[in-house]
Design a protein around this motif. Structure first.
Motif, PDB file in Angstrom:
ATOM      1  N   ASP A 235      32.700  26.770  23.651  1.00 44.12           N
ATOM      2  CA  ASP A 235      32.705  25.966  22.420  1.00 44.12           C
ATOM      3  C   ASP A 235      31.375  26.083  21.689  1.00 44.12           C
ATOM      4  OD1 ASP A 235      34.244  24.357  20.747  1.00 44.12           O
ATOM      5  OD2 ASP A 235      33.360  22.516  21.507  1.00 44.12           O
ATOM      6  N   GLU A 236      30.508  26.955  22.177  1.00 47.81           N
ATOM      7  CA  GLU A 236      29.190  27.156  21.574  1.00 47.81           C
ATOM      8  C   GLU A 236      29.309  28.066  20.349  1.00 47.81           C
ATOM      9  OE1 GLU A 236      26.226  25.930  22.312  1.00 47.81           O
ATOM     10  OE2 GLU A 236      26.875  24.715  24.016  1.00 47.81           O
TER      11      GLU A 236
ATOM     12  N   ALA B  75      36.359  22.354  28.784  1.00 46.47           N
ATOM     13  CA  ALA B  75      35.721  21.310  29.588  1.00 46.47           C
ATOM     14  C   ALA B  75      35.017  21.929  30.793  1.00 46.47           C
ATOM     15  CB  ALA B  75      36.763  20.298  30.050  1.00 46.47           C
ATOM     16  N   GLN B  76      35.621  22.942  31.390  1.00 45.73           N
ATOM     17  CA  GLN B  76      35.025  23.581  32.559  1.00 45.73           C
ATOM     18  C   GLN B  76      33.938  24.571  32.166  1.00 45.73           C
ATOM     19  OE1 GLN B  76      37.868  25.347  35.184  1.00 45.73           O
ATOM     20  NE2 GLN B  76      36.350  25.987  36.678  1.00 45.73           N
ATOM     21  N   PHE B  77      34.113  25.233  31.007  1.00 47.23           N
ATOM     22  CA  PHE B  77      33.147  26.238  30.552  1.00 47.23           C
ATOM     23  C   PHE B  77      32.724  25.892  29.122  1.00 47.23           C
ATOM     24  CE2 PHE B  77      36.244  28.404  33.358  1.00 47.23           C
ATOM     25  CZ  PHE B  77      35.408  28.677  34.429  1.00 47.23           C
ATOM     26  N   PRO B  78      31.793  24.949  28.966  1.00 40.14           N
ATOM     27  CA  PRO B  78      31.393  24.482  27.627  1.00 40.14           C
ATOM     28  C   PRO B  78      30.883  25.585  26.716  1.00 40.14           C
ATOM     29  CG  PRO B  78      30.541  23.031  29.348  1.00 40.14           C
ATOM     30  CD  PRO B  78      31.085  24.234  30.038  1.00 40.14           C
ATOM     31  N   ILE B  79      30.429  26.708  27.296  1.00 42.69           N
ATOM     32  CA  ILE B  79      29.891  27.779  26.459  1.00 42.69           C
ATOM     33  C   ILE B  79      30.949  28.336  25.520  1.00 42.69           C
ATOM     34  CG2 ILE B  79      30.396  29.653  28.079  1.00 42.69           C
ATOM     35  CD1 ILE B  79      27.693  30.886  27.221  1.00 42.69           C
TER      36      ILE B  79
ATOM     37  N   VAL C 153      25.722  32.557  20.614  1.00 43.33           N
ATOM     38  CA  VAL C 153      25.442  32.144  21.996  1.00 43.33           C
ATOM     39  C   VAL C 153      26.454  32.790  22.940  1.00 43.33           C
ATOM     40  CG1 VAL C 153      25.304  30.183  23.582  1.00 43.33           C
ATOM     41  CG2 VAL C 153      24.425  29.975  21.238  1.00 43.33           C
ATOM     42  N   MET C 154      27.730  32.750  22.570  1.00 41.27           N
ATOM     43  CA  MET C 154      28.750  33.382  23.402  1.00 41.27           C
ATOM     44  C   MET C 154      28.532  34.889  23.492  1.00 41.27           C
ATOM     45  SD  MET C 154      32.397  31.473  22.773  1.00 41.27           S
ATOM     46  CE  MET C 154      32.485  31.839  21.016  1.00 41.27           C
ATOM     47  N   PHE C 155      28.144  35.501  22.370  1.00 39.36           N
ATOM     48  CA  PHE C 155      27.943  36.949  22.374  1.00 39.36           C
ATOM     49  C   PHE C 155      26.789  37.338  23.295  1.00 39.36           C
ATOM     50  CE2 PHE C 155      26.282  40.915  20.424  1.00 39.36           C
ATOM     51  CZ  PHE C 155      27.396  41.710  20.656  1.00 39.36           C
ATOM     52  N   LYS C 156      25.723  36.560  23.265  1.00 37.08           N
ATOM     53  CA  LYS C 156      24.589  36.840  24.146  1.00 37.08           C
ATOM     54  C   LYS C 156      24.992  36.738  25.609  1.00 37.08           C
ATOM     55  CE  LYS C 156      19.813  35.458  25.097  1.00 37.08           C
ATOM     56  NZ  LYS C 156      18.701  34.524  24.727  1.00 37.08           N
ATOM     57  N   LYS C 157      25.824  35.734  25.923  1.00 40.59           N
ATOM     58  CA  LYS C 157      26.302  35.591  27.293  1.00 40.59           C
ATOM     59  C   LYS C 157      27.200  36.755  27.683  1.00 40.59           C
ATOM     60  CE  LYS C 157      26.908  33.381  31.188  1.00 40.59           C
ATOM     61  NZ  LYS C 157      25.788  33.212  32.143  1.00 40.59           N
ATOM     62  N   LEU C 158      28.059  37.189  26.762  1.00 39.13           N
ATOM     63  CA  LEU C 158      28.939  38.325  27.055  1.00 39.13           C
ATOM     64  C   LEU C 158      28.124  39.587  27.287  1.00 39.13           C
ATOM     65  CD1 LEU C 158      31.860  39.310  27.319  1.00 39.13           C
ATOM     66  CD2 LEU C 158      31.816  39.822  24.867  1.00 39.13           C
ATOM     67  N   GLN C 159      27.053  39.761  26.536  1.00 42.67           N
ATOM     68  CA  GLN C 159      26.178  40.917  26.758  1.00 42.67           C
ATOM     69  C   GLN C 159      25.595  40.903  28.164  1.00 42.67           C
ATOM     70  OE1 GLN C 159      23.638  40.267  23.259  1.00 42.67           O
ATOM     71  NE2 GLN C 159      24.216  42.312  22.543  1.00 42.67           N
ATOM     72  N   GLU C 160      25.348  39.711  28.687  1.00 46.61           N
ATOM     73  CA  GLU C 160      24.789  39.589  30.036  1.00 46.61           C
ATOM     74  C   GLU C 160      25.826  39.894  31.117  1.00 46.61           C
ATOM     75  OE1 GLU C 160      23.271  35.676  30.381  1.00 46.61           O
ATOM     76  OE2 GLU C 160      21.750  35.907  28.810  1.00 46.61           O
ATOM     77  N   VAL C 161      27.038  39.340  30.954  1.00 43.16           N
ATOM     78  CA  VAL C 161      28.026  39.423  32.036  1.00 43.16           C
ATOM     79  C   VAL C 161      28.949  40.632  31.917  1.00 43.16           C
ATOM     80  CG1 VAL C 161      27.972  36.933  32.366  1.00 43.16           C
ATOM     81  CG2 VAL C 161      29.707  37.930  30.855  1.00 43.16           C
TER      82      VAL C 161
ATOM     83  N   LYS D 190      37.507  37.637  19.582  1.00 46.05           N
ATOM     84  CA  LYS D 190      37.486  38.667  20.628  1.00 46.05           C
ATOM     85  C   LYS D 190      36.374  38.401  21.646  1.00 46.05           C
ATOM     86  CE  LYS D 190      39.489  42.156  17.596  1.00 46.05           C
ATOM     87  NZ  LYS D 190      39.277  43.441  16.883  1.00 46.05           N
ATOM     88  N   ILE D 191      35.233  37.967  21.140  1.00 46.66           N
ATOM     89  CA  ILE D 191      34.116  37.641  22.049  1.00 46.66           C
ATOM     90  C   ILE D 191      34.518  36.519  22.990  1.00 46.66           C
ATOM     91  CG2 ILE D 191      31.784  36.678  22.149  1.00 46.66           C
ATOM     92  CD1 ILE D 191      31.273  38.145  19.460  1.00 46.66           C
ATOM     93  N   LYS D 192      35.116  35.483  22.425  1.00 44.16           N
ATOM     94  CA  LYS D 192      35.530  34.342  23.231  1.00 44.16           C
ATOM     95  C   LYS D 192      36.563  34.738  24.263  1.00 44.16           C
ATOM     96  CE  LYS D 192      37.337  29.629  22.773  1.00 44.16           C
ATOM     97  NZ  LYS D 192      37.777  28.578  21.808  1.00 44.16           N
TER      98      LYS D 192
END
Length: 459
Positions: free
Chosen positions: A147-148, A141-145, A152-160, A175-177
Motif C-alpha cells: 500500500d506504499e 494488512a500482512q504486507f503493508p508495503i 517504494v514498492m519498486f525499490k523493494k522489487l529491485q532488491e528481491v 505490474k510492480i505490485k
C-alpha cells in the motif's frame, strides 16, 4: 513458404460469440481425427447450456469435448495459469491417442496461453484483473508495503527480484505490485516461477512452437453479427432461459440459508443472462401485474442483447490488440486465417471448406496460402497486422537522470534526453551554481572581534 509437417500440431479456433466457432471445430475434428478442448470460461460450467451457449450433444457429432460443462456453479472461474496447465495435460493425452487437439473458445487469453511460450507473464497481468492471490485487504494488512507509494514498492522489487524489476517501468504500479505480491505471498521470485514453468513445458514437450500452431479466426461483419446476436437472445428465451435463471437463483438461496455469502462478481455470475433477468424473478415474487412482468421481461432481454453485443466487441478488441500483434511479433501471422461467416447460407463454402483445405496443407507440410488471399474480409481484417516491415522491439531497460529527476525506458529515449536542450540547461545551471564561492563561516568569534577593532583603528 517451404515447410515440414508439424511434430506437435495444435489447431486454435478463435472469434467472437455467435460466429460459428464450435461448428468449425467439430467439422475439423470429424475430418482430421481430432478432439475438442473448450476455451470458453463460462462454458466450463455444467447444467447451464442455454445461458452459456454450449454446443449441444447432437451438434458435437460424437467428438469428445474436454473441459465443457465440467465445473459446478459455486466454483470460481479458472485462472489462466490453471487452465493452461489442465489444457496442456489434455493435449498430451489427445496426442498420445494419435489424434489432433483442437482448442476452441472466446476466452482469448486462455488460447494465448497455449500459443505463446512467454505468455505466462501476460497471464499474470491478466489474472491481476480476475483474481487476487488472497483477499486484497488481508494481503495489505500482512504486507503493508503493498500500500506504499510506487517508488517504494519498486525499490523493494529491485532488491528481491531484480529480473522482474527490469521488465517494468518504475511508474507501472499494477505490474510492480503484482510481482512484489507474488514474492511476498509465495516466498519465490516471480521471475523464477515463470522461468521454471517455461522450462517444465519445454521438458514435457507439450508446448508447440508458434509455427506448429494453426489458427482460425471466425469473423462476421459487425452489422450482421449484431442482428444475429439479437435474434439469439430471443431463441434463448424460447429454449428455457428462465429455467436456468431460476436454477441459479435457487442455488443462491440455498447458500444464503447456510449462511454463505456468494461473490456475484466472479464465476458463472458474470455470464450474460442471470443478472439481466433477475429483476423479473423479483417482480414475480412481489406479485406484480402481468403488464409489469412483461415490461421486466422485455427490459431484461434488451439488457442481454446490449451486454452480448458489448462482449463481442471486447472479444474483437482482444484479438486486434493482443493476439494479432503478438503473432506479428513472433512472425506467426502466416498461420492466422480469417474465415468470413457473415453469410450463414455459405458457411460450408466460406468457412468449413477453406479451413479444411488449409489444415490439410498444414498437416502435410505443404505450402500454405497467403492468409489475406482467402477473401476480401480476410484481407481487410488482417491489413493492420500485415505491414511490410516489423518494427524493432524496444529493449525494456530503465535509465535514470539524477540531474533532471527523470526515468526513461529505452536507450533511444535516453540519448534524446541527454542531448536535449532541457537536460543541457539543467546541467549548465548546476555547474554555474557549483562555481559560486561559498562564504567562509569558519572564523571564530574572537577573529570577528579583532577584525572589527582593526576596522575601527583605521577610522
Amino acid at each position: 513458404m517451404p515447410r515440414i509437417p508439424p511434430s506437435l500440431p495444435l489447431v486454435a479456433v478463435m472469434g467472437t460469440t455467435g460466429t460459428g466457432k464450435s461448428d468449425l471445430a467439430v467439422d475439423l475434428a470429424v475430418r482430421f481425427n481430432g478432439e475438442v478442448i473448450n476455451a470458453d470460461a463460462m462454458q466450463m460450467y455444467k447444467g447451464l447450456p442455454i445461458i452459456t451457449n454450449q454446443i449441444s450433444e447432437a451438434e458435437q457429432r460424437g467428438i469428445p469435448h474436454h473441459m465443457l460443462a465440467a465445473i459446478d456453479h459455486g466454483e470460481p472461474t479458472w485462472t489462466v495459469t490453471y487452465f493452461a496447465r489442465e489444457a496442456r495435460r489434455i493435449i498430451q493425452e489427445i496426442r498420445s491417442r494419435g489424434k489432433l487437439p483442437i482448442v476452441v473458445g472466446g476466452t482469448h487469453y486462455y488460447i494465448n496461453s497455449l500459443l505463446f511460450d512467454d505468455t505466462i507473464v501476460a497471464a499474470a497481468e491478466k489474472e491481476d484483473e480476475d483474481v487476487q492471490l488472497r483477499p486484497q485487504e488481508e494481503t495489505i494488512a500482512q504486507f503493508p508495503i503493498l500500500d506504499e507509494p510506487t517508488d517504494v514498492m519498486f525499490k523493494k522489487l529491485q532488491e528481491v527480484d531484480p529480473a522482474m524489476a527490469e521488465r517494468w517501468h518504475p511508474d507501472d504500479r499494477r505490474k510492480i505490485k503484482r510481482s512484489l505480491e507474488i514474492f511476498l505471498t509465495t516466498g519465490k521470485r516471480a521471475s523464477e516461477i515463470y522461468a521454471q514453468q517455461q522450462a517444465d513445458r519445454m521438458a514435457a514437450g507439450d508446448t508447440p512452437a508458434t509455427w506448429e500452431a494453426l489458427m482460425f479466426w471466425v469473423y462476421s461483419k459487425p452489422e450482421v453479427l449484431n442482428e444475429r446476436l439479437n435474434t439469439r437472445i430471443d431463441k434463448m428465451e424460447q429454449r428455457g432461459l428462465m429455467g436456468e435463471v431460476r436454477q441459479l437463483a435457487a442455488f443462491l438461496n440455498e447458500r444464503s440459508a447456510c449462511g454463505e455469502e456468494v461473490d456475484q462478481t466472479r464465476g458463472i455470475w458474470q455470464s450474460i443472462g442471470f443478472k439481466q433477468m433477475e429483476p423479473l424473478l423479483q417482480a414475480e415474487k412481489r406479485g406484480s401485474s402481468q403488464m409489469q412482468l412483461d415490461r421486466a421481461r422485455a427490459e431484461g432481454l434488451e439488457l442481454m442483447r446490449i451486454a452480448t453485443r458489448q462482449y463481442a466487441k471486447s472479444q474483437i478488441k482482444w484479438l486486434r490488440n493482443k493476439t494479432g500483434p503478438e503473432l506479428r511479433e513472433k512472425d506467426a501471422l502466416p498461420y492466422l486465417f480469417v474465415l468470413d461467416s457473415s453469410d450463414v447460407d455459405k458457411f460450408s463454402t466460406d468457412v468449413l471448406q477453406p479451413a479444411a483445405d488449409v489444415l490439410q496443407c498444414f498437416l502435410a507440410g505443404e505450402a500454405l496460402p497467403q492468409p489475406q488471399s482467402l477473401s476480401s474480409t480476410a484481407r481487410d481484417v488482417l491489413a493492420p497486422f500485415m505491414e511490410s516491415e516489423k518494427p524493432a522491439k524496444a529493449e525494456i531497460k530503465t535509465f535514470r537522470c539524477d540531474d533532471c529527476h527523470l526515468t526513461l525506458v529505452t536507450e533511444a529515449q535516453w540519448n534524446d534526453h541527454i542531448t536535449g536542450r532541457k537536460h543541457q540547461r539543467v546541467v549548465k545551471n548546476k555547474k554555474r551554481k557549483a562555481l559560486v564561492p561559498v562564504p567562509d563561516t569558519s572564523k571564530s568569534d574572537s577573529d570577528e572581534v579583532k577584525s572589527e577593532d582593526a576596522a575601527n583603528d583605521t577610522k
